[in-house]
Design an enzyme around this catalytic site. Structure first.
Site, PDB file in Angstrom:
ATOM      1  N   HIS A   1      -7.356   1.034  -6.288  1.00  0.00           N
ATOM      2  CA  HIS A   1      -7.492   0.165  -5.115  1.00  0.00           C
ATOM      3  C   HIS A   1      -8.194  -1.386  -5.352  1.00  0.00           C
ATOM      4  CE1 HIS A   1      -7.768  -1.158  -1.113  1.00  0.00           C
ATOM      5  NE2 HIS A   1      -8.878  -0.393  -0.446  1.00  0.00           N
TER       6      HIS A   1
ATOM      7  N   ARG B   1     -13.530  -8.528   1.665  1.00  0.00           N
ATOM      8  CA  ARG B   1     -11.975  -8.312   1.611  1.00  0.00           C
ATOM      9  C   ARG B   1     -11.277  -9.766   2.038  1.00  0.00           C
ATOM     10  NH1 ARG B   1      -9.661  -3.061   1.634  1.00  0.00           N
ATOM     11  NH2 ARG B   1      -8.063  -4.071   1.008  1.00  0.00           N
TER      12      ARG B   1
ATOM     13  N   CYS C   1     -16.255   1.586   0.799  1.00  0.00           N
ATOM     14  CA  CYS C   1     -15.125   0.912   1.154  1.00  0.00           C
ATOM     15  C   CYS C   1     -14.655   1.104   2.444  1.00  0.00           C
ATOM     16  CB  CYS C   1     -13.794   1.218   0.383  1.00  0.00           C
ATOM     17  SG  CYS C   1     -13.209   2.797   0.296  1.00  0.00           S
TER      18      CYS C   1
ATOM     19  N   ASP D   1     -17.287   7.485  -1.403  1.00  0.00           N
ATOM     20  CA  ASP D   1     -15.780   7.507  -0.587  1.00  0.00           C
ATOM     21  C   ASP D   1     -15.650   8.828   0.076  1.00  0.00           C
ATOM     22  OD1 ASP D   1     -13.544   6.472   0.242  1.00  0.00           O
ATOM     23  OD2 ASP D   1     -12.308   6.342  -1.382  1.00  0.00           O
TER      24      ASP D   1
ATOM     25  N   GLN E   1     -10.044  -3.687  -3.063  1.00  0.00           N
ATOM     26  CA  GLN E   1     -11.410  -3.547  -2.564  1.00  0.00           C
ATOM     27  C   GLN E   1     -12.459  -3.775  -3.596  1.00  0.00           C
ATOM     28  OE1 GLN E   1     -12.234  -1.694   0.514  1.00  0.00           O
ATOM     29  NE2 GLN E   1     -14.069  -2.407  -0.237  1.00  0.00           N
TER      30      GLN E   1
ATOM     31  N   ARG F   1       0.866  -1.249  -0.229  1.00  0.00           N
ATOM     32  CA  ARG F   1      -0.232  -0.241  -0.057  1.00  0.00           C
ATOM     33  C   ARG F   1       0.916   1.153  -0.014  1.00  0.00           C
ATOM     34  NH1 ARG F   1      -5.189   1.500   3.510  1.00  0.00           N
ATOM     35  NH2 ARG F   1      -5.929   0.115   2.051  1.00  0.00           N
TER      36      ARG F   1
HETATM   37  N1  NVA Z   1     -10.021   6.757  -1.566  1.00  0.00           N
HETATM   38  C1  NVA Z   1      -9.402   6.508   0.291  1.00  0.00           C
HETATM   39  C2  NVA Z   1      -9.717   4.846   0.202  1.00  0.00           C
HETATM   40  C3  NVA Z   1      -9.439   4.367   1.552  1.00  0.00           C
HETATM   41  C4  NVA Z   1      -9.702   2.816   1.505  1.00  0.00           C
HETATM   42  C5  NVA Z   1      -8.098   6.585   0.293  1.00  0.00           C
HETATM   43  O1  NVA Z   1      -7.464   6.586  -0.529  1.00  0.00           O
HETATM   44  O2  NVA Z   1      -7.695   7.378   1.377  1.00  0.00           O
HETATM   45  N1   CP Z   2     -11.089  -0.220   2.616  1.00  0.00           N
HETATM   46  C1   CP Z   2      -9.941   0.000   3.076  1.00  0.00           C
HETATM   47  O1   CP Z   2      -8.935  -0.551   2.371  1.00  0.00           O
HETATM   48  O2   CP Z   2      -9.820   0.124   4.362  1.00  0.00           O
HETATM   49  P1   CP Z   2      -8.265   0.181   5.243  1.00  0.00           P
HETATM   50  O3   CP Z   2      -7.814   1.649   4.626  1.00  0.00           O
HETATM   51  O4   CP Z   2      -8.840   0.365   6.806  1.00  0.00           O
HETATM   52  O5   CP Z   2      -7.408  -0.759   4.755  1.00  0.00           O
END
Ligand code: NVA
Ligand code: CP
Length: 298
Positions: free
Chosen positions: A123, A284, A256, A216, A126, A96
């Site tokens: 992502h 997930r 998500c 989101d 997800q 990540r």
């Molecule tokens: N769009 C959000 C998704 C978090 C799972 C982010 O990138 O922070």
């Molecule tokens: N939806 C998601 O990826 O959650 P986290 O940021 O908690 O991993």
């Protein structure tokens, strides 16, 4: 997402459903004994961290969650060298991070599978869970539906566009004109398909007749300094109970998570009867098991 075609995605989603059924029974497989999986998180994570860890453990693998602060990449060791080193020790690298180029660099220099566990642009893990949740609500079907995306043209929106192109469903994105997905990402998502991906700044029109309504946060990880400005830009891009009445009667709501109740979604929606967000989060685990098994089991 484009590393798998439609058939491969469907096989993976079918397998995830099977692993969900088998969880906790003696028939649940453990095909990844002696495999080690590195999970490197350069941004915060609750669901991704835990679901990958548990998925690996339940498949018999050893998971190692860590942050870049624990590693020499946090002190500037090149990603190229990190990729080469991890490839000598472990069987899979879950990352990540911020720029998508970091995952691509890692994949280029690694000789093991690299899984994108969220970048600024995409992502995909997800989306596997989201698509599984949609199939659970629609008797296994992903075609012949209308998905309404509300809010920021972010990493999740980009993956919904890729999913629409892969599965051929209609996607309408209600985003402020200044925060639509980038043109090159739209073009890449569409590819040569004649999929229906449309844009509007009218949230009510987007939700009308939708089978799935999803949103989101307004400020993603890494955009914290823009949060106040984004609250102003996105203030009308909220999924409300009143707006959900415009969707199909049996429409579902996805997010998500993490969510900000009262910003992108009303509490009555995310905590209401159409919300599938807890199944979505659980899925997930099952989809990532199917993904790890597909990539690592011999
Ligand atoms: N769009 C959000 C998704 C978090 C799972 C982010 O990138 O922070
Ligand atoms: N939806 C998601 O990826 O959650 P986290 O940021 O908690 O991993």
């Amino acid at each position: 997402m484009r590393d798998f075609d439609r058939e491969e995605h469907l096989r993976l989603l079918d397998r995830a459903a099977e692993l969900k059924r088998l969880r906790g029974t003696p028939e649940h497989p453990k095909p990844l004994a002696d495999k080690s999986i590195a999970i490197v998180l350069e941004k915060a994570s609750t669901r991704t961290r835990i679901s990958f860890h548990v998925a690996a453990a339940e498949l018999g693998a050893h998971a190692m969650p860590m942050t870049s602060k624990d590693l020499q990449i946090g002190r500037g060791e090149p990603l190229e060298d990190t990729a080469r080193i991890f490839s000598r020790y472990v069987h899979c690298f879950v990352l990540r991070t911020f720029g998508h180029d970091r995952v691509e660099t890692l994949a280029k220099y690694a000789t093991i599978p690299v899984i994108n566990a969220l970048t600024d642009e995409y992502h995909p893990c997800q989306l596997l869970a989201d698509l599984m949740t949609v199939r659970e609500a629609r008797n296994g079907r992903l075609d012949g539906m209308r998905v309404a995306w509300v809010g920021d043209g972010n990493n999740m929106a980009n993956c919904w566009m890729e999913s629409a192109a892969i599965f051929g469903f209609d996607l309408v994105l209600a985003c402020p004109p200044s925060h639509r997905p980038h043109a090159d990402i739209i073009a890449r998502a569409k590819g040569t398909s004649d999929v229906s991906i449309t844009f509007t700044d009218d949230v009510d029109a987007a939700i009308k007749g939708a089978d799935v309504v999803t949103t989101d946060v307004w400020a993603s990880m890494g955009q914290e300094s823009e949060a106040i400005e984004r609250q102003r830009i996105f203030k009308d891009y909220i999924v409300t109970e009143a707006r959900m009445l415009r969707a199909k009667k049996d429409a579902i709501f996805l997010h998500c998570l993490p969510a900000h109740r009262g910003e992108e979604v009303e509490a009555a929606v995310i905590d209401g009867p159409q919300s599938r967000v807890w199944d979505e989060a659980e899925n997930r685990l099952h989809t990532q098991k199917a993904l790890l098994e597909t990539l690592l089991a011999v």
